[in-house]
Design an enzyme around this catalytic site. Structure first.
Site, PDB file in Angstrom:
ATOM      1  CG  HIS A   1      -0.577   2.296   5.747  1.00 30.39           C
ATOM      2  ND1 HIS A   1      -1.606   2.702   4.960  1.00 30.39           N
ATOM      3  CD2 HIS A   1       0.132   1.422   4.978  1.00 30.39           C
ATOM      4  CE1 HIS A   1      -1.539   2.114   3.773  1.00 30.39           C
ATOM      5  NE2 HIS A   1      -0.486   1.314   3.764  1.00 30.39           N
TER       6      HIS A   1
ATOM      7  CG  ASP B   1       1.083  -5.029  -1.145  1.00 28.84           C
ATOM      8  OD1 ASP B   1       1.717  -4.537  -0.181  1.00 28.84           O
ATOM      9  OD2 ASP B   1       0.439  -4.336  -1.934  1.00 28.84           O
TER      10      ASP B   1
ATOM     11  CG  ASP C   1       1.949  -1.795   2.659  1.00 24.25           C
ATOM     12  OD1 ASP C   1       0.857  -1.346   3.022  1.00 24.25           O
ATOM     13  OD2 ASP C   1       2.258  -1.968   1.463  1.00 24.25           O
TER      14      ASP C   1
ATOM     15  CD  GLU D   1      -0.991  -0.514  -3.327  1.00 25.70           C
ATOM     16  OE1 GLU D   1      -0.508   0.267  -2.477  1.00 25.70           O
ATOM     17  OE2 GLU D   1      -1.893  -1.327  -3.077  1.00 25.70           O
ATOM     18  CD  GLU D   2       0.193   2.025   0.361  1.00 24.30           C
ATOM     19  OE1 GLU D   2      -1.054   2.051   0.516  1.00 24.30           O
ATOM     20  OE2 GLU D   2       0.919   1.195   0.935  1.00 24.30           O
TER      21      GLU D   2
ATOM     22  CG  HIS E   1       3.016  -0.933  -3.510  1.00 24.39           C
ATOM     23  ND1 HIS E   1       3.358  -0.010  -2.539  1.00 24.39           N
ATOM     24  CD2 HIS E   1       2.271  -1.861  -2.879  1.00 24.39           C
ATOM     25  CE1 HIS E   1       2.829  -0.365  -1.373  1.00 24.39           C
ATOM     26  NE2 HIS E   1       2.162  -1.481  -1.551  1.00 24.39           N
TER      27      HIS E   1
END
Lengths: 350, 351, 331
Positions: free
Chosen positions: A314, A223, A171, A200-201, A68
């Site tokens: 994140h 990923d 990520d 994707e998130e 992604h």
């Protein structure tokens, strides 16, 4: 060894601002990189980049690799005036990471900050409470204007720290760089379908339509997954590490979105063992990858995920080891080289 | 402008809970048939009205979707003639005590939602909010008659009659989303006598309030080139005043975010500016909360957008909408459809 | 039928690892089906009949998988930490027994310094397989386990683990056995991964494109202390109207009720708050499929001792048989 050119590709990718729904900056880099290596490249209705390298020999097993392009981030939603903007999170961002950080806003990477009340003006009771999202603002400086609806990310430039890399959005820029590299070295007997997915998130949205269009025989999501390998409170064992840095690529048996096809898991483990590539099994429970969407598409597609472990995803700064990335690349490369339709013909259960 | 009002009031006077939309579907079909080239129902009961374009086949097609289902309640148990209920769709239990409802048993039976006194409730509730599982519906009928006429699983709709409030606004239940169905009707009216290049499908979809089943399956069935969801959004009012809210009666709202294709948003914006239709932009960082969410990921993916009508007190039987905004939405969509041509397909490609 | 139910409930098959139960089902149905295949995710799809004289394509689905536990960490002293696969409730676990895919058995207990007056969190439980260290533990991270508990015959009721949904599977097998003639093309689908989010059913229905889809699954009852639902054991199969994932198509509900009434089969109307079935997934496939669910009332769902009423089960077979062997009243 990771070649310098691949490392600098990763740097460009990590420094791009591409929050879910607004992946353009990464999409441009990806299109440039894949065009010379694919027979067909197209961008679909949601903005996924689908790059197909057809088989040169054999029966052309169709293998979808999904990485992604989007990262979690922020969106500017209202203007207070004087360069101050209210914002919301896009994807899962722990609010405790936001305060006191610099950000980049929009495709021009306008510099801004998320400030906090000076400690001098706070009380101990106040400091014990989390700062709510509603109370925070992005400050671009007096008089500066940004477009409402623009996305923003933490302003962390990519850095090499010896054997480690420090950047935002490892990520999943690690996954994107990995799939680009695998496409470049696609083995001749497979049809390699590189899907650089969007959103994707916020719900694995790009992957489902990509898989629907590509109709692969099997799918591998590439990923990055958290490594929570910090010390546990005194006297306790860390039971919740998820993965560990230095232990190699993480193969998933289960996460919250997918029960990996056991045949693909066994195959990957066998490849790793045959080639002496260190690997780990990601702790089951929680999280999800594009494999979850791929698996449920059309009449069902066997799927599995492989991730590079990374600390603090994140957040403003994630950390990964070059050696883990290298081993992930090796594992996937060897797996693709050895992958045939026979893998799916073995007995499903272990 | 008031021509849409009688139709809208009709829609607001009939039940059409998620999964049980037939009464409202029939009424919509009746009004849409003379305005369309063809009207069909999907497997799950959505109504699709086609206006065919004149371009060479195979023509691209645009899907406009407004959900016709409404929230309500359903009977879960019958105890001594009193009914226990659960919600169908998102119902805040605090709006329920004292609400007039209609229980659709073997016949339509009027009833009220009632809350017992504190002494008849678990101690921890006291005088606080009574959760839905502790409310009752009282039909005022003897238990034996209730047993005969009502069964577990019967649906219950709100019975509040529509009211015209001042400032050309209307209040009633199910304005979410019958207001948008009215907007699509206005759109069809404006399309009368005009030619289209693309095919246009206007859909009154089912089950948005629970699973978005209608939107997802309608989009899959028609495989449109683009899809626009027409829904309601939050109007400013008591308790609703932040960046997610918009003035009532001052224009329509265009959404922006991952659920929205930027080129579609831009085109709608351009047309609204040209037509001097006042509009605001609604920022939806994660998803739009509308049929567009389901339509965007149907099959190979569809470029989507959302056009919204501001509405106060969403998901209560006293929702309020300005008729002008319904009219504006309808006109904007008609103009949007008329201007669709071959060049627009290029515009939908991600640069 | 009892020995079938006993055999099915005693077979191992948590979500994602349905091989053993699928094989057992294959053996049972092979003599009665026109053809049979296994799809990409492991769903078992068996066809009976070809549509003729107004017959239609019907999918009937019961899920093969049961809930389970998956190992997340092997402690230094050999205790196995785990998380849940599907809706596992902590209060059903402590003191229970499990068996792993690789055959290893174990016992579940909780950290001894946890307070005893409230339910612990799942992370505070562990499985003891009799190992003394991580090195000699025969279980690895990612290995899956399911409950182990013997079948119990209480006369009017049967008790076992995984009645959800092995009783549905049994009802489908019995129906197949007795379905001689049908104008419909009926697909008996034994799905995978229902407990983790109805994942197998939609792909199966996507491939089959049915005109109608029915799930056969269990539903909760309200006839126990503190229970609040209108469904009870012994009052017949339940026709699902609503659950938290789906509104059954009213045409399908009417069809099911009509057939039950015509044949004098007792039935109940079911509104379930909290829980859903494969029907939800099948309804949303392609251009939409009118869907419903034939529910078998069951007490203590997702515990190792799920209880059904024998007559409810028999009526379920009769009802399903009747539904499948006639043309549908709608198209």
């Amino acid at each position: 060894m990771i070649p310098e050119s691949l490392l600098s590709l990763l740097e460009r990718l990590c420094n791009a601002v591409a929050v879910s729904g607004d992946e353009g900056e990464v999409r441009q880099i990806v299109l440039e990189e894949v065009r010379p290596h694919a027979d067909e490249v197209r961008v679909d209705a949601l903005g996924n980049v689908l790059a197909i390298r057809r088989a040169r020999s054999g029966d052309g097993l169709r293998v979808m690799l999904a990485a992604h392009m989007d990262e979690v981030g922020l969106m500017l939603v209202a203007e207070d005036g004087d360069g101050l903007y209210r914002f919301e999170t896009v994807g899962s961002v722990d609010e405790r990471y936001l305060v006191g950080k610099p950000v980049w806003v929009g495709k021009d990477h306008l510099p801004g900050v998320i400030g906090a009340r000076p400690i001098h003006l706070t009380t101990p009771e106040e400091r014990a409470r989390k700062l709510s999202l509603e109370s925070l603002r992005i400050d671009l400086g007096p008089g500066r204007k940004a477009e409402l609806g623009s996305r923003a990310t933490f302003a962390t430039p990519f850095r090499r720290l010896g054997a480690a890399i420090l950047a935002k959005s490892l990520d999943n820029r690690l996954g994107v760089a990995t799939v680009i590299e695998l496409l470049r070295n696609a083995p001749p007997h497979l049809e390699l379908q590189a899907a650089f997915t969007v959103q994707e998130e916020i719900g694995l949205r790009g992957a489902s339509v990509a898989a629907y269009a590509l109709q692969p025989h099997l799918g591998i999501a590439v990923d990055s997954t958290p490594a929570h390998d910090l010390p546990a409170p005194e006297g306790h064992e860390n039971l919740f590490y998820n993965t560990r840095l230095g232990a190699g690529p993480a193969i998933y048996r289960a996460d919250a979105a997918t029960l990996s096809d056991p045949r693909l898991v066994r195959f990957l483990e066998a490849v790793a063992q045959r080639h002496n590539i260190p690997y780990q099994i990601r702790q089951p429970g929680g999280g999800g990858t594009d494999a979850g969407a791929i698996q449920r598409t059309r009449e069902g597609i066997p799927a599995v995920s492989v991730s590079v472990p990374g600390r603090y995803p994140h957040s403003p700064a994630s950390l990964a080891l070059l050696e883990d990335w290298e081993n992930t690349l090796r594992l996937l490369q060897e797996a693709l080289n050895e992958l045939t339709a026979e893998v799916l013909e073995t007995e499903k259960n272990s | 402008m008031n021509t849409i009002l009688p139709f809208l009031k009709d829609l607001l006077s009939m039940p059409g809970l998620s999964g049980y939309e037939s009464p409202v579907a029939a009424r919509i079909e009746e009004t849409w048939s003379p305005l369309a080239d063809r009207v069909q129902r999907t497997r799950l009961g959505s109504v699709h009205a086609w206006r065919f374009g004149t371009g060479a086949a195979p023509r691209p097609r645009a899907l406009l979707a407004a959900h016709m289902d409404a929230i309500g309640l359903m009977v879960t148990q019958i105890v001594n003639g009193f009914l226990r209920v659960t919600a169908v769709g998102g119902v805040d239990p605090r709006i329920l005590p004292g609400q007039p409802v209609t229980v659709h048993g073997r016949e339509a039976l009027p009833g009220i939602v009632v809350m017992p006194r504190a002494a008849l409730l678990p101690a921890e509730i006291g005088e606080g909010v009574v959760p839905i599982e502790h409310l009752w519906v009282d039909l005022g009928l003897p238990a034996a008659e209730v047993e005969q006429k009502v069964r577990v699983g019967d649906i219950i709709s709100f019975a509040t009659s529509p009211m015209e409030l001042s400032g050309e606004t209307i209040a009633g239940h199910s304005l979410d989303n019958r207001a948008s169905v009215a907007a699509l009707t206005v759109c069809l009216q404006h399309l009368r006598g005009r030619t289209l290049n693309w095919d246009a499908i206007l859909a009154a979809t089912v089950q948005e309030e629970v699973t978005m089943a209608g939107a997802r399956t309608s989009a899959f069935a028609e495989q449109p080139t683009l899809a626009i969801a027409v829904d309601v959004t939050f109007a400013k009012g008591p308790g609703a005043n932040d960046w997610r809210t918009f003035e009532l009666g001052k224009g329509i709202v265009l959404a922006w975010g991952p659920n929205i294709h930027p080129a579609l948003h831009r085109r709608l914006k351009e047309i609204a500016e040209e037509m001097e239709i006042p509009f605001s932009v609604e920022y939806t960082p994660r998803h739009s909360g509308t049929d567009a969410y389901a339509m965007q990921t149907a099959a190979e993916g569809i470029p989507t957008a959302v056009v919204s009508i501001p509405l106060r007190y969403m998901h209560t039987p006293v929702e309020v909408v300005a008729l002008k905004d319904i009219e504006r939405a309808g006109r904007l969509l008609a103009e949007f459809l008329c201007r669709l041509d071959g060049a627009f397909i290029e515009a939908l490609t991600w640069s | 039928m009892k020995s079938l139910v006993e055999a099915l409930t005693q077979t191992f098959g948590p979500s994602g690892y349905e091989g053993a139960i699928r094989e057992r089902v294959q053996q049972e149905i092979a003599p009665f089906v026109d053809d049979m295949r296994i799809d990409a995710l492991g769903n078992l799809i068996a066809r009976k009949g070809r549509a003729q004289n107004g017959g239609q394509r019907i999918v009937v689905a019961a899920h093969l998988d049961e809930i389970g536990l998956i190992a997340t960490h092997i402690e230094e002293r050999g205790f196995v930490r785990f998380t849940s696969i599907g809706g596992v409730m902590v209060h059903t676990l402590i003191g229970g027994r499990v068996r792993f895919v690789n055959g290893i058995a174990g016992v579940i207990h909780m950290d001894q310094d946890e307070p005893r007056d409230s339910f612990p969190k799942l992370e505070k439980l562990f499985i003891d397989v009799g190992a003394t260290s991580a090195a000699d533990c025969p279980v690895r991270v990612g290995d899956m386990a399911a409950f182990e508990r013997p079948f119990l015959d209480l006369g009017r009721r049967w008790v076992a683990k995984s009645m959800d949904d092995r009783i549905g599977v049994a009802v489908m097998i019995e129906t197949l056995r007795t379905l001689q003639e049908t104008p419909n093309e009926v697909y008996f689908v034994f799905t995978v991964q229902e407990e983790v989010g109805t994942r197998g059913a939609a792909p199966a229905a996507f491939g089959l494109e049915p005109q109608v889809a029915l799930a056969v699954d269990v539903t909760r009852t309200g006839d126990v202390p503190g229970g609040k639902m209108a469904v009870a054991l012994g009052k017949g199969p339940a026709i699902k109207i609503l659950d938290s994932g789906m509104i059954a198509d009213p045409k399908v509900v009417e069809w099911m009720g009509g057939v039950a009434e015509r044949l004098g089969i007792p039935y109940q109307r079911e509104v379930l708050v909290g829980g859903t079935t494969d029907a939800r997934a099948m309804q949303l496939v392609r251009a939409g499929v009118p869907a419903g669910c034939l529910s078998i009332p069951c007490r203590y769902i997702h515990s190792p001792s799920e209880m059904v009423d024998v007559e409810d089960v028999q009526h379920s077979v009769r009802l399903l048989h009747a539904l499948l062997s006639q043309p549908l009243p709608f198209s």
